[in-house]
Design an enzyme around this catalytic site. Structure first.
Site, PDB file in Angstrom:
ATOM      1  N   GLU A   1       1.016  -1.065  -0.173  1.00  0.00           N
ATOM      2  CA  GLU A   1      -0.295   0.088  -0.017  1.00  0.00           C
ATOM      3  C   GLU A   1       1.010   1.512   0.002  1.00  0.00           C
ATOM      4  OE1 GLU A   1      -3.508   1.882   2.652  1.00  0.00           O
ATOM      5  OE2 GLU A   1      -2.718   0.719   3.501  1.00  0.00           O
TER       6      GLU A   1
ATOM      7  N   LYS B   1      -9.763   1.915  -2.687  1.00  0.00           N
ATOM      8  CA  LYS B   1     -10.487   1.672  -1.136  1.00  0.00           C
ATOM      9  C   LYS B   1     -11.754   2.446  -0.998  1.00  0.00           C
ATOM     10  CE  LYS B   1      -7.551   1.439   3.445  1.00  0.00           C
ATOM     11  NZ  LYS B   1      -6.854   2.211   4.489  1.00  0.00           N
TER      12      LYS B   1
ATOM     13  N   CYS C   1      -6.160  -3.647   3.099  1.00  0.00           N
ATOM     14  CA  CYS C   1      -5.316  -2.914   4.158  1.00  0.00           C
ATOM     15  C   CYS C   1      -7.161  -2.761   4.953  1.00  0.00           C
ATOM     16  CB  CYS C   1      -5.240  -1.539   4.235  1.00  0.00           C
ATOM     17  SG  CYS C   1      -4.097  -1.336   5.843  1.00  0.00           S
TER      18      CYS C   1
END
Length: 274
Positions: free
Chosen positions: A43, A113, A154
């Site tokens: 990331e 995301k 994440c």
């Protein structure tokens, strides 16, 4: 083909984007010498992981980092999951975005995301991605000659319904570029990758940033790969480097046939999208 080899690269990002791209290239070149099929980056691999940096380093699609990764994928004839980078759209919105390129350097997937990392842990980490980032709105999967992959970033991985929706879309492995910190990492990193693997009978692959104790945000490291039976296949420590692991998709089928929990779900009792 029923099995493939992928390389998981663990690296830290400096304040110099070119240095970060050179570091990524160094590890990609080394991994590709070992004939891997796919390379995964962590990331925000091209910039420091803090909210003030994201607007500064944000690039449009087809920007420098995008084209750099596309060229590397084409050069080495490998799939590249480009970790994530800050992406700026035409309206000026900024996203935490992962691009996937095929062996010809063509983009085959893009994940923004979905869940922004806004936390305040007493005595621990405080971080608020929503200060500068916008959330994506899509469940992301992509196809290869080996299998269908799911892609999350994440904090997305903490939401089990997202992983299940990827599996409903055919995923047999879920890739997660990530940067857990020294509060959340020791507590939840391993158990999350084991849990999602077991619940969905998939491989789970977590690609973390390496640990830089001089950074404002210190990553846990410990990039990991877990089998659909919940076994840890590979796990790193906190340092820069990479590992290569073999994914055998006939093993996914074997586990699902022997313990058919996905077909045993009581969809008459709960939301059929889960």
């Amino acid at each position: 083909m029923r099995h493939m080899y992928l390389a998981v690269i663990q690296m830290s990002a400096t304040k110099d984007k070119l240095t970060n791209l050179k570091t990524a290239t160094k590890f990609i070149n080394k991994a590709c010498e070992q004939k891997v099929d796919m390379v995964i980056l962590p990331e925000m691999f091209n910039c420091p992981y803090n909210t003030s940096s994201f607007p500064i380093y944000a690039e449009p699609e087809n920007g420098d980092t995008y084209n750099y990764l596309s060229d590397l994928a084409k050069k080495h004839k490998v799939y590249i999951v480009g970790g994530s980078i800050p992406e700026k759209d035409f309206s000026g919105n900024i996203y935490n975005t992962s691009y996937v390129f095929d062996r010809k350097g063509k983009q085959i997937a893009k994940h923004r995301k979905v869940h922004l990392f806004d936390i305040q842990i007493e005595g621990g980490q405080c971080f608020k991605e929503s200060d500068t980032l916008n959330a994506g709105n899509n469940v992301t999967t992509f196809n290869t000659e080996f299998a269908t992959f799911g892609l999350a970033i994440c904090y997305d991985f903490r939401f089990p319904e997202l992983s299940r929706m990827m599996v409903n879309n055919g995923a047999k492995a879920i890739i997660v570029p990530a940067s857990f910190n020294l509060t959340t990492g020791p507590a939840h990193w391993e158990i999350l990758f084991k849990s999602r693997a077991i619940d969905n009978q998939v491989y789970t692959i977590g690609c973390s940033s390496s640990r830089d104790c001089s950074a404002s945000y210190i990553s846990y490291g410990n990039s990991i790969a877990v089998s659909p039976w919940g076994e840890i296949i590979n796990r790193m420590d906190e340092k820069e480097g990479y590992f290569i692991c073999k994914l055998d998709f006939s093993y996914v089928d074997k586990i699902r046939n022997e313990l058919p929990l996905l077909s045993h779900r009581r969809l008459d009792l709960y939301n059929q999208n889960i």
